[in-house]
Each structure stands twice: as C-alpha cells, then as structure tokens.
Design a protein around this motif. Structure first.
Motif, PDB file in Angstrom:
ATOM      1  N   ILE A  16      49.006  24.916  86.259  1.00 10.16           N
ATOM      2  CA  ILE A  16      49.043  25.172  84.552  1.00 10.16           C
ATOM      3  C   ILE A  16      49.726  26.912  84.475  1.00 10.16           C
ATOM      4  CG2 ILE A  16      47.853  27.024  82.487  1.00 10.16           C
ATOM      5  CD1 ILE A  16      45.679  24.935  84.340  1.00 10.16           C
ATOM      6  N   ILE A  17      51.023  26.687  84.210  1.00  7.95           N
ATOM      7  CA  ILE A  17      52.203  27.560  83.725  1.00  7.95           C
ATOM      8  C   ILE A  17      51.776  29.056  83.804  1.00  7.95           C
ATOM      9  CG2 ILE A  17      54.756  28.009  83.816  1.00  7.95           C
ATOM     10  CD1 ILE A  17      55.516  25.457  84.274  1.00  7.95           C
ATOM     11  N   PRO A  18      51.335  29.125  82.549  1.00  9.62           N
ATOM     12  CA  PRO A  18      50.579  30.665  82.253  1.00  9.62           C
ATOM     13  C   PRO A  18      49.422  30.640  83.121  1.00  9.62           C
ATOM     14  CG  PRO A  18      50.893  28.755  80.493  1.00  9.62           C
ATOM     15  CD  PRO A  18      50.942  28.056  81.569  1.00  9.62           C
ATOM     16  N   GLY A  19      48.895  30.331  83.604  1.00  8.84           N
ATOM     17  CA  GLY A  19      47.948  30.336  84.602  1.00  8.84           C
ATOM     18  C   GLY A  19      48.664  31.096  85.834  1.00  8.84           C
ATOM     19  N   ALA A  20      49.759  30.594  86.113  1.00 14.38           N
ATOM     20  CA  ALA A  20      50.316  30.855  87.209  1.00 14.38           C
ATOM     21  C   ALA A  20      50.302  32.799  87.112  1.00 14.38           C
ATOM     22  CB  ALA A  20      51.446  30.406  87.991  1.00 14.38           C
ATOM     23  N   MET A  21      51.441  32.871  85.842  1.00 10.18           N
ATOM     24  CA  MET A  21      51.613  33.733  85.459  1.00 10.18           C
ATOM     25  C   MET A  21      51.090  34.839  85.475  1.00 10.18           C
ATOM     26  SD  MET A  21      54.715  33.152  82.358  1.00 10.18           S
ATOM     27  CE  MET A  21      55.875  31.350  82.506  1.00 10.18           C
ATOM     28  N   VAL A  22      49.844  34.732  84.526  1.00  6.08           N
ATOM     29  CA  VAL A  22      48.918  35.482  84.304  1.00  6.08           C
ATOM     30  C   VAL A  22      47.883  36.246  85.547  1.00  6.08           C
ATOM     31  CG1 VAL A  22      46.262  36.141  83.361  1.00  6.08           C
ATOM     32  CG2 VAL A  22      48.420  34.853  82.436  1.00  6.08           C
ATOM     33  N   GLY A  23      48.061  34.887  86.535  1.00  4.99           N
ATOM     34  CA  GLY A  23      47.261  34.830  87.943  1.00  4.99           C
ATOM     35  C   GLY A  23      48.211  35.995  88.541  1.00  4.99           C
ATOM     36  N   GLY A  24      49.101  35.767  88.726  1.00  3.86           N
ATOM     37  CA  GLY A  24      50.220  37.411  90.181  1.00  3.86           C
ATOM     38  C   GLY A  24      49.461  38.872  88.857  1.00  3.86           C
ATOM     39  N   LEU A  25      49.877  38.238  88.140  1.00  3.20           N
ATOM     40  CA  LEU A  25      49.781  40.136  86.747  1.00  3.20           C
ATOM     41  C   LEU A  25      48.595  40.253  87.023  1.00  3.20           C
ATOM     42  CD1 LEU A  25      51.803  39.195  83.630  1.00  3.20           C
ATOM     43  CD2 LEU A  25      52.869  40.445  85.396  1.00  3.20           C
ATOM     44  N   LEU A  26      47.272  39.988  87.959  1.00  2.00           N
ATOM     45  CA  LEU A  26      46.597  40.294  87.818  1.00  2.00           C
ATOM     46  C   LEU A  26      45.859  40.374  88.686  1.00  2.00           C
ATOM     47  CD1 LEU A  26      43.753  40.247  85.949  1.00  2.00           C
ATOM     48  CD2 LEU A  26      42.943  38.000  86.315  1.00  2.00           C
ATOM     49  N   LEU A  27      46.435  39.286  89.477  1.00  2.00           N
ATOM     50  CA  LEU A  27      46.283  40.338  91.231  1.00  2.00           C
ATOM     51  C   LEU A  27      46.964  41.361  92.224  1.00  2.00           C
ATOM     52  CD1 LEU A  27      45.411  39.454  93.883  1.00  2.00           C
ATOM     53  CD2 LEU A  27      47.287  37.947  94.473  1.00  2.00           C
ATOM     54  N   GLY A  28      48.296  41.992  90.680  1.00  2.00           N
ATOM     55  CA  GLY A  28      48.793  42.908  91.280  1.00  2.00           C
ATOM     56  C   GLY A  28      48.210  44.095  90.870  1.00  2.00           C
ATOM     57  N   VAL A  29      47.507  44.071  89.438  1.00  5.28           N
ATOM     58  CA  VAL A  29      47.008  44.658  88.843  1.00  5.28           C
ATOM     59  C   VAL A  29      45.830  45.719  89.409  1.00  5.28           C
ATOM     60  CG1 VAL A  29      45.380  45.500  86.844  1.00  5.28           C
ATOM     61  CG2 VAL A  29      47.059  44.859  86.997  1.00  5.28           C
ATOM     62  N   ILE A  30      45.139  44.450  90.231  1.00  4.14           N
ATOM     63  CA  ILE A  30      44.336  44.471  91.492  1.00  4.14           C
ATOM     64  C   ILE A  30      44.203  45.232  92.073  1.00  4.14           C
ATOM     65  CG2 ILE A  30      41.630  43.008  92.647  1.00  4.14           C
ATOM     66  CD1 ILE A  30      41.902  41.510  90.221  1.00  4.14           C
ATOM     67  N   GLU A  31      45.714  44.706  92.921  1.00  5.85           N
ATOM     68  CA  GLU A  31      45.382  45.566  94.496  1.00  5.85           C
ATOM     69  C   GLU A  31      46.099  47.337  93.778  1.00  5.85           C
ATOM     70  OE1 GLU A  31      48.474  43.897  96.570  1.00  5.85           O
ATOM     71  OE2 GLU A  31      48.091  41.521  96.830  1.00  5.85           O
ATOM     72  N   ALA A  32      47.200  46.966  92.835  1.00  5.04           N
ATOM     73  CA  ALA A  32      47.119  48.390  92.628  1.00  5.04           C
ATOM     74  C   ALA A  32      46.049  49.560  92.403  1.00  5.04           C
ATOM     75  CB  ALA A  32      47.569  48.509  91.463  1.00  5.04           C
ATOM     76  N   LEU A  33      44.925  49.172  91.415  1.00 10.35           N
ATOM     77  CA  LEU A  33      43.632  49.745  91.370  1.00 10.35           C
ATOM     78  C   LEU A  33      42.700  50.166  92.898  1.00 10.35           C
ATOM     79  CD1 LEU A  33      42.578  48.197  88.213  1.00 10.35           C
ATOM     80  CD2 LEU A  33      43.589  50.403  88.124  1.00 10.35           C
TER      81      LEU A  33
END
Length: 292
Positions: free
Chosen positions: A237-254
């Motif tokens: 799911i293309i929108p899912g990959a976008m959201v998943g990538g952004l969410l994972l980056g935010v989790i790592e930063a936090l």
C-alpha cells in the motif's frame, strides 16, 4: 521546543525511510516479492551522487537526477536478470534469490572499489539555523523533507494519473486480467522496478548529503528499516509506506531525544514485532476478514 525540533529531525529521517519503503511496497504490490536488494540500490544511488558531485562537479539537483536515472536502469537490469526467470517460481526461491542479489551487489561493489568509506562534501547543501517562533531548525532537514515530499507527490501523480500508473494498478489487482486487456505485464513490472529504484537512488543522495558518511554496506540497516516501515504501513500500500516511514523516523528521533540513542536501531525491529503480533496487515491493511 526541543520536542518540536526532534519531530522535524524525525520526519526528515522518516522521509528517507519512506522513499526506500515505497520501492519495497510497489514491487510487493505487483509481483508479491520482497526485494531485499533494494537497500543496495539505495547504496549505489548514494555513491553515484557522491561521484557526480566530486568528479563531475555537479550540484545537488543534477546529481540527484543522475542518481535516480542510473538506479532506475540498475533496478530494471536486476529485475530482468534475477527476478524475471523466477516469475512463476515458489516464493521461497524468489526470496533466496533476492538475498543472493543483495550480497552480490554489496561484495561485488567492495571487490571493484574497496570497502573504504567516503564523505560527501560539506557544501552540497547550505546548512543554516532557521528560527521559527523561537524554535531553531536545521535548513538541511527542512530542505530534505521538502524534496522527499515532492518526490512522493510526483509518485502519486504517476501512479494515479498516467497510463503506466494505471497499468501498474491493473497488474497489481489482477495480472491475468490485465494481460487479457492488452497490458504488457513484463514492461509494467520493469517500470515498477525502475520507479522504486529511482526513489531509492534519490534517498541515497539525500542520505549522503545529510549524514555525510557513505560506505558499501550502508544499505543494510536503512533497507531493513524501510522494510519495517513498509510492513508498518501495510505492505503493498503506497500511502502506507509513506506514513510508515515518517512514523518510524519520528519514533527513532524521540527515542534518541529520551537518551536511548543506542536503542534507536533496535526500536525499529521492536515495532516490527508488535505490528506482526497486533496488526499483521499494517496500519492501512485490512486486518479483519470481510464477509462475502
């Protein structure tokens, strides 16, 4: 205020994961293959960008476009040589081949150029502090985010508004029916690999300009994290990959902001385990069986 800065940093990092994850999810959506060589296409893109800037003396955007073009061709070559002969083979055969291609690219690259790392020139993108409402941001992080979002928007346009994009969606839905409707399935699959690989190449150049250091095995961890992002959003799911990538980056930063920077790589795989346990179809997938 510091939390806001970390969120911007996390979204910038997540946008790189999202660009790589899009290649995973596009290929899986069409041929149901996890292309584990995709992280190495990202590495090749980073080196093409580096040599474009240092040897050809190109600026950021020409180097980005050249890297995308080279990686698009490279992705098609990988698909035609390694994956096309296995189109009707078992899933495990295709998966083992993907791992083999990944190792071949990594150690073939080391054989021909050596294992020494390289450093992107520090002046590729201007690095300045931008203050907005009393919060200081790195101009590079904002620029990278803007470029990544622009590439994602262009991808969405291609997939939903162009002839090849419609062919991709048709093949993803039912390859046999698409073939009966006159769609060239092989060319459509190659175009999918080209698009996904071009985005991985762009991610490689963006990564190099932001994190400076690149080396032949650099694609392993970001590639795996991008796979986690694709699963998190819903593989295929293309929108899912976008959201998943952004969410994972935010989790790592936090996690890094909380003082657990040594755990940032491990957190991605903890997220993968939790998603597989509680939401195996991902955030955008259908987790419940629909009644016929």
């Amino acid at each position: 205020m510091e939390l806001l800065q970390q969120l911007v940093n996390g979204i910038s990092l997540g946008s790189i994961y999202a660009l790589i994850a899009l290649g995973y999810t596009m290929v899986y959506g069409i041929v149901k293959l996890i292309n584990f060589a995709h992280g190495d296409v990202f590495m090749v893109g980073a080196f093409v960008g580096f040599y474009s800037i240092t040897i050809l003396d190109l600026s950021f955007f020409p180097a980005l476009l050249l890297s995308m073009a080279v990686c698009a061709v490279f992705g098609v070559v990988i698909e035609r040589i390694a994956y096309k002969p296995l189109r009707n083979a078992t899933r495990i055969a295709a998966l083992i081949t993907a791992i083999g291609v990944s190792l071949l690219i990594e150690y073939g690259f080391i054989y021909f150029r050596g294992a020494q790392p390289e450093a992107y020139p520090g002046n590729v993108l201007p690095s300045e502090k931008i203050e907005i409402l009393g919060v200081s941001f790195n101009s590079q992080a904002i620029f990278i985010l803007c470029v990544s979002v622009a590439l994602m928007v262009i991808l969405q346009f291609i997939v939903h508004k162009t002839k090849i994009g419609k062919a991709m969606r048709a093949v993803s839905f039912d390859a046999e029916a698409a073939k009966l409707m006159g769609i060239n399935v092989n060319n459509t699959i190659s175009a999918t690999f080209a698009l996904g690989s071009a985005l991985a190449g762009a991610a490689g150049v963006i990564f190099g300009t932001y994190y400076i250091k690149i080396e032949p095995l650099m694609g392993v961890i970001p590639g795996l994290k991008a796979f986690v992002a694709a699963v998190l959003g819903g593989i295929g799911i293309i929108p899912g990959a976008m959201v998943g990538g952004l969410l994972l980056g935010v989790i790592e930063a936090l996690v890094s902001a909380a003082g657990y920077s040594l755990w940032r790589d491990g957190v991605a795989f903890v997220v993968l385990i939790l998603i597989l346990i509680f939401m195996p179809s991902g955030l955008f997938g259908k987790n419940k069986r629909e009644k016929v």
